[in-house]
Design a protein around this motif. Structure first.
Motif, PDB file in Angstrom:
ATOM      1  N   ASP A 191       0.858  -1.183   0.000  1.00  0.00           N
ATOM      2  CA  ASP A 191       0.000   0.000   0.000  1.00  0.00           C
ATOM      3  C   ASP A 191       0.897   1.235   0.000  1.00  0.00           C
ATOM      4  O   ASP A 191       1.903   1.283   0.715  1.00  0.00           O
ATOM      5  CB  ASP A 191      -0.913   0.002   1.227  1.00  0.00           C
ATOM      6  CG  ASP A 191      -1.772  -1.253   1.305  1.00  0.00           C
ATOM      7  OD1 ASP A 191      -2.308  -1.650   0.253  1.00  0.00           O
ATOM      8  OD2 ASP A 191      -1.882  -1.848   2.392  1.00  0.00           O
ATOM      9  N   TYR A 193       1.343   5.539   0.156  1.00  0.00           N
ATOM     10  CA  TYR A 193       0.765   6.789   0.645  1.00  0.00           C
ATOM     11  C   TYR A 193       1.731   7.929   0.338  1.00  0.00           C
ATOM     12  O   TYR A 193       2.916   7.854   0.665  1.00  0.00           O
ATOM     13  CB  TYR A 193       0.534   6.736   2.156  1.00  0.00           C
ATOM     14  CG  TYR A 193      -0.232   5.532   2.649  1.00  0.00           C
ATOM     15  CD1 TYR A 193      -1.612   5.563   2.793  1.00  0.00           C
ATOM     16  CD2 TYR A 193       0.436   4.343   2.966  1.00  0.00           C
ATOM     17  CE1 TYR A 193      -2.316   4.457   3.245  1.00  0.00           C
ATOM     18  CE2 TYR A 193      -0.256   3.232   3.416  1.00  0.00           C
ATOM     19  CZ  TYR A 193      -1.632   3.294   3.553  1.00  0.00           C
ATOM     20  OH  TYR A 193      -2.320   2.188   3.994  1.00  0.00           O
ATOM     21  N   ILE A 321      -5.436   0.888   6.391  1.00  0.00           N
ATOM     22  CA  ILE A 321      -5.569   1.729   5.200  1.00  0.00           C
ATOM     23  C   ILE A 321      -6.611   2.830   5.384  1.00  0.00           C
ATOM     24  O   ILE A 321      -6.385   3.994   5.012  1.00  0.00           O
ATOM     25  CB  ILE A 321      -5.950   0.858   3.981  1.00  0.00           C
ATOM     26  CG1 ILE A 321      -4.822  -0.128   3.645  1.00  0.00           C
ATOM     27  CG2 ILE A 321      -6.265   1.730   2.766  1.00  0.00           C
ATOM     28  CD1 ILE A 321      -5.212  -1.160   2.597  1.00  0.00           C
ATOM     29  N   GLN A 325      -3.830   4.994   9.107  1.00  0.00           N
ATOM     30  CA  GLN A 325      -2.937   5.779   8.263  1.00  0.00           C
ATOM     31  C   GLN A 325      -3.497   7.171   7.962  1.00  0.00           C
ATOM     32  O   GLN A 325      -2.771   8.162   8.084  1.00  0.00           O
ATOM     33  CB  GLN A 325      -2.625   5.025   6.965  1.00  0.00           C
ATOM     34  CG  GLN A 325      -1.444   4.062   7.075  1.00  0.00           C
ATOM     35  CD  GLN A 325      -0.136   4.786   7.282  1.00  0.00           C
ATOM     36  OE1 GLN A 325       0.309   5.007   8.408  1.00  0.00           O
ATOM     37  NE2 GLN A 325       0.494   5.191   6.188  1.00  0.00           N
ATOM     38  N   PRO A 326      -4.771   7.301   7.568  1.00  0.00           N
ATOM     39  CA  PRO A 326      -5.301   8.664   7.375  1.00  0.00           C
ATOM     40  C   PRO A 326      -5.210   9.525   8.631  1.00  0.00           C
ATOM     41  O   PRO A 326      -4.934  10.732   8.537  1.00  0.00           O
ATOM     42  CB  PRO A 326      -6.755   8.410   6.964  1.00  0.00           C
ATOM     43  CG  PRO A 326      -6.727   7.074   6.304  1.00  0.00           C
ATOM     44  CD  PRO A 326      -5.725   6.277   7.095  1.00  0.00           C
ATOM     45  N   ILE A 329      -1.434  10.461   8.925  1.00  0.00           N
ATOM     46  CA  ILE A 329      -1.014  11.359   7.847  1.00  0.00           C
ATOM     47  C   ILE A 329      -1.552  12.766   8.086  1.00  0.00           C
ATOM     48  O   ILE A 329      -0.847  13.762   7.894  1.00  0.00           O
ATOM     49  CB  ILE A 329      -1.467  10.807   6.480  1.00  0.00           C
ATOM     50  CG1 ILE A 329      -0.625   9.569   6.129  1.00  0.00           C
ATOM     51  CG2 ILE A 329      -1.320  11.865   5.382  1.00  0.00           C
ATOM     52  CD1 ILE A 329      -1.118   8.811   4.911  1.00  0.00           C
TER      53      ILE A 329
END
Length: 383
Positions: A191, A193, A321, A325-326, A329
């Motif tokens: 994955d 990013y 995912i 992670q969001p 981030i």
């Protein structure tokens, strides 16, 4: 030679060896172009760099590629079964030889069709038979150090580097304690990013769970934070929770696996992290790949039994995912903006003697490694 910008400057508070008595690295370390360029040679050209998983290069002719700033590398399995790594460049005119991952019978340059075996030797070069003094042995591919560690393939641009396992002490022992079947795991997926933040901001964020309660509600529902401890060990550090808080968490539901634990994570110098989630056997690598002073591409590679993602593991991966992670981030991109503010230069490390989830001593550990690698003198006693 040490750049002046790496040393104590007017307005800087001291960065000291004792985290409880230290300010953080000054903000310029996270956006200055000179420091970014210095890191390439002082850190990345001398460190072990995660490239992929051994299951991706299990058969003769299989290869994978990795980029360390401007240096392109490929790793391949030879006909004799050895693992080799080379600079990914044709010695004829400099064209890139391979891209991505795959399998070939021979490595043929797309530009002029010079062909190389997987041991790096030049096998054929069209129309060189009459070239005066042409010696094929002078045009073998240039080799790069490569090692395998718990299934992870690592490369190093420094031919004199200390072996990875020797640098890492008890890291292998720790990983195998949490994932005893690590040798049975295979690559499942990657994955990607793209993050508008300096790579060190992302590492700093990984290295503390002080932010977990306010920012990661589902994670703290999954993990027993009372048993969460962070330990620093030379060129790596660990963050492990002794047990899950529940097997029916908002993050995902699971059945206890071979080893019942809440979460295990390791930072490995300079730029990758290793994760193990509770439930079925799994391991993943989240690597922070800097592309500019304030930009980074993260790769998360997942390794599971036989390379097949079960429903339970799919839930864990989707949580990473779609949620974790969001969340991270967003935090890191906001921090990067703040690091450019005239209202900020340095903060203080929040540390406690119990090395609990609220302590930032591992962030200091990483920043100290950065300062040492760059030759920075940020303590008035050192200047």
């Amino acid at each position: 030679m040490t750049l002046p910008i790496l040393n104590l400057m007017p307005g800087d508070a001291p960065f000291r060896a004792d985290p409880s008595d230290s300010y953080t690295l000054p903000a310029r370390f996270y956006h200055d172009a000179e420091i970014w360029e210095h890191e390439k040679a002082a850190i990345f050209a001398q460190s072990w760099y995660y490239a992929g998983h051994v299951s991706q290069v299990a058969q003769s002719g299989e290869f994978l590629t990795v980029k360390i700033h401007e240096q392109n590398i490929f790793v391949a399995r030879t006909r004799q079964g050895d693992l080799k790594a080379f600079y990914n460049v044709c010695p004829h005119r400099g064209h890139e030889l391979v891209s991505g991952t795959g399998r070939k019978n021979v490595i043929t340059c797309p530009y002029h069709a010079w062909a190389f075996d997987f041991d790096g030797t030049l096998k054929s070069a069209r129309n060189t038979e009459t070239v005066k003094g042409f010696d094929r042995s002078q045009f073998s591919l240039k080799e790069v150090r490569v090692e395998v560690f718990c299934g992870l393939v690592l490369v190093n641009l420094d031919p004199n580097a200390t072996p990875f396992a020797e640098q890492m002490g008890d890291l292998e022992k720790e990983i195998r304690a949490y994932v005893p079947s690590v040798d049975d795991l295979q690559f499942a997926q990657r994955d990607t990013y793209e993050v508008e933040a300096n790579w060190k901001v992302l590492i700093d964020n990984f290295l503390e769970c002080y932010h977990c309660a306010p920012a990661h509600k589902d994670f703290v529902d999954l993990v027993d934070m009372n048993s969460y401890r962070t330990i620093t060990c030379g060129l790596y550090s660990s963050q492990c929770a002794g047990k899950p808080r529940t097997t029916n968490a908002r993050a995902y539901k699971f059945e206890a696996g071979d080893v019942d634990f809440g979460y295990a994570g390791w930072f490995v110098w300079p730029n990758f992290t290793i994760w193990a989630y509770p439930g079925e056997a799994n391991l993943s690598v989240l690597q922070m790949n800097p592309t500019a002073p304030e930009k980074c591409v993260e790769f998360q590679d997942w390794f599971v039994k036989d390379g097949k993602v079960t429903d339970q593991l799919r839930d864990a991966i989707n949580y990473q995912i779609e949620v974790l992670q969001p969340e991270d981030i967003g935090l890191c991109e906001s921090v990067q903006k703040g690091l450019k503010s005239s209202g900020y230069n340095q903060g203080r490390f929040v540390v406690d003697a119990g090395k609990t989830e609220l302590s930032e001593h591992a962030v200091h550990h990483f920043q100290h490694l950065v300062a040492q690698a760059l030759g920075a003198k940020l303590d008035p006693e050192e200047v």
